[in-house]
Design a protein around this motif. Structure first.
Motif, PDB file in Angstrom:
ATOM      1  N   LEU A  84      -0.581  -9.936   0.070  1.00 29.77           N
ATOM      2  CA  LEU A  84       0.843 -10.506  -0.070  1.00 29.77           C
ATOM      3  C   LEU A  84       0.873 -11.690  -0.985  1.00 29.77           C
ATOM      4  N   GLY A  85       2.113 -11.521  -1.838  1.00 24.63           N
ATOM      5  CA  GLY A  85       2.270 -12.712  -2.582  1.00 24.63           C
ATOM      6  C   GLY A  85       2.847 -12.241  -3.938  1.00 24.63           C
ATOM      7  N   SER A  86       2.758 -13.060  -4.862  1.00 27.96           N
ATOM      8  CA  SER A  86       3.440 -12.961  -6.223  1.00 27.96           C
ATOM      9  C   SER A  86       2.892 -13.993  -7.038  1.00 27.96           C
ATOM     10  N   LYS A 186     -11.789  -8.382  -2.400  1.00 30.06           N
ATOM     11  CA  LYS A 186     -11.344  -6.971  -2.179  1.00 30.06           C
ATOM     12  C   LYS A 186      -9.806  -7.181  -1.518  1.00 30.06           C
ATOM     13  N   LEU A 187      -8.786  -6.187  -1.454  1.00 26.83           N
ATOM     14  CA  LEU A 187      -7.733  -6.113  -0.966  1.00 26.83           C
ATOM     15  C   LEU A 187      -7.462  -4.491  -0.548  1.00 26.83           C
ATOM     16  N   SER A 188      -7.110  -4.214   0.595  1.00 31.55           N
ATOM     17  CA  SER A 188      -6.863  -3.005   0.945  1.00 31.55           C
ATOM     18  C   SER A 188      -5.664  -2.249   0.397  1.00 31.55           C
ATOM     19  N   CYS A 189      -4.536  -3.287   0.305  1.00 33.46           N
ATOM     20  CA  CYS A 189      -3.150  -2.768  -0.204  1.00 33.46           C
ATOM     21  C   CYS A 189      -2.431  -4.198  -0.755  1.00 33.46           C
ATOM     22  N   PHE A 190      -1.343  -4.107  -1.295  1.00 35.24           N
ATOM     23  CA  PHE A 190      -0.766  -5.272  -1.597  1.00 35.24           C
ATOM     24  C   PHE A 190       0.811  -5.083  -1.539  1.00 35.24           C
ATOM     25  N   VAL A 191       1.617  -5.932  -1.320  1.00 31.57           N
ATOM     26  CA  VAL A 191       2.870  -6.118  -0.755  1.00 31.57           C
ATOM     27  C   VAL A 191       3.830  -7.274  -1.353  1.00 31.57           C
TER      28      VAL A 191
END
Ligand code: GLV
Ligand code: MN
Ligand code: MN
Length: 416
Positions: A84-86, A186-191
């Motif tokens: 999560l982030g930007s 590694k990331l499983s998903c991103f919001v």
């Protein structure tokens, strides 16, 4: 008795303070922020962010392109963390919220979970992606593009700014050329939470935009070679004026985007006269074109029409025009399961909402090509962004951060 998890709220005042504290790094007199990627001001905000992450108990890693990852352990460390982030870089005359809101809201989510003593099943990773804006080095969102393998790290490291400084040199100068190979976190998903940067949510009185798609992008570098000659003694029919040629191209871009509207936009954002002088007919101009649409077929049509018009204008004016496509990003269709997770969190919290297409590019759009990604939008004042006047309310920022937190909690699961 412990409060149900659904009542958990982020600390709105703490998030608001963090946004305003970091806005000091590169603050402009008009109340905006100038924090070009990998500049001295970017180093200041990165140092602040690193310290805040460490104080929140996160393990911070920096990759070879300077992207920052703050890892919060989960109960099951065999699972790749939820990202999560930007971003924390801004436009040359940017605002306080573009990118900053999503990055600091991610930090606020971690601070809130820490205060509530909540351990998630899946670990979390808060991210600050290098060079989302693309105004110092092209293309925009270059670090997340390299993360998903669209560019090699060495290609991106060799990109130069207008002064000839490479990404590698700029990273070394600010001390953020990290050890970690790009893509290895590694990331499983991103919001990603972001201000809308457009007028729709505000006009409809909606608090949350559940982003389901994003526009594709075409970026061109253009060059016009005419002929420099005396502004007083060269008769009008004999001129090969590069700036008059550009003027026609600017209007052609506008006309083509309108023709393919309402779902297309086109902009000439940069134009540099080679050797400007008020009594010399301009002989050389460099310019850029940015065209976008959420529809791949319209993107093809924009490209075809633009090339045809440029060829026609150049031939008629007897000048040479080159138009190089330097970046093409396909339209984004975010992951349906994650869109649903954002929508469910929004409904659970009771915020008014609608589905929305992102007009701007975002790191989440790049990440979505390799891992499930989704975005949350909140309104910004008058739909204005990429401007020092950019503004958003404290309560909308907090609402977006709450949706971000509950989306992530639903995805990560709470360790029992
Ligand atoms: C990034 O801000 C973009 O949409 O160009
Ligand atoms: Mn942004
Ligand atoms: Mn931006």
């Amino acid at each position: 008795m412990t409060k149900p998890l659904s009542n958990l709220q982020i600390d709105s005042a703490r998030l608001w303070d963090a946004i305003h504290e970091t806005a000091k790094f590169g603050a402009t007199p008009k109340g905006g922020v100038r924090r070009l990627t990998l500049s001295a001001e970017d180093r200041q905000v990165r140092d602040w962010f690193r310290r805040a992450c460490e104080e929140a108990g996160l393990e911070v890693h920096v990759d070879a392109l300077g992207s920052m990852f703050g890892l919060r352990r989960g109960r099951d460390m065999s699972k790749p963390p939820i990202g999560l982030g930007s971003h924390l870089d801004t436009q040359p005359t940017g605002g306080k919220f573009d990118g900053v809101l999503g990055t600091l809201a991610a930090l606020e989510v971690v601070r809130t979970l820490n205060d509530a003593g909540i351990e998630t099943e899946t670990p979390l990773c808060i991210c600050n992606w290098t060079n989302e804006e693309g105004s110092r080095f092209a293309p925009a969102m270059m670090a997340s593009a390299a993360y998903v393998g669209d560019f090699t790290t060495s290609d991106i490291l060799s990109r130069k700014d207008a002064g000839g400084v490479t990404v590698a040199e700029a990273l070394e100068t600010i001390g953020y050329r990290g050890e970690m190979p790009v893509g290895s976190q590694k990331l499983s998903c991103f919001v990603e939470l972001h201000i809308e940067q457009g007028p729709i949510l505000e006009a409809e009185g909606k608090t949350i935009g559940v982003v389901d798609s994003g526009q594709g992008v075409l970026w061109y570098d253009g060059k016009i070679i005419g002929f420099e000659s005396h502004a007083g003694s060269t008769p009008m029919p004999l001129r090969r004026d590069a700036l008059a040629t550009l003027s026609e191209i600017v209007l052609a871009v506008e006309g083509i985007a309108k023709k393919h509207g309402p779902n297309a936009v086109g902009t000439v954002g940069e134009a540099v006269i080679g050797k400007p002088s008020r009594n010399v007919i301009p002989g050389e101009i460099a310019f850029t074109v940015d065209c976008r649409s959420a529809d791949a077929a319209i993107m093809d049509a924009l490209d075809k029409d633009l090339r045809a018009r440029v060829t026609e204008i150049a031939a008629r004016r007897k000048v040479e025009v080159t138009l190089e496509l330097v970046w093409r990003k396909a339209p984004t269709h975010f992951n349906p399961k994650l869109i649903e997770a954002v929508e469910n969190a929004t409904k659970m919290l009771g915020y008014s909402h609608r589905r929305i297409t992102s007009g701007a590019g975002h790191d989440a759009c790049n990440l979505n090509t390799k891992i499930p990604a989704a975005m949350v939008f909140v309104p910004c004042k008058d739909g204005v962004s990429h401007n020092e006047l950019e503004d958003a309310t404290q309560s909308d920022c907090a609402a977006g951060a709450n949706v971000l937190m509950h989306t992530v909690l639903a995805l990560a699961g709470v360790a029992s």
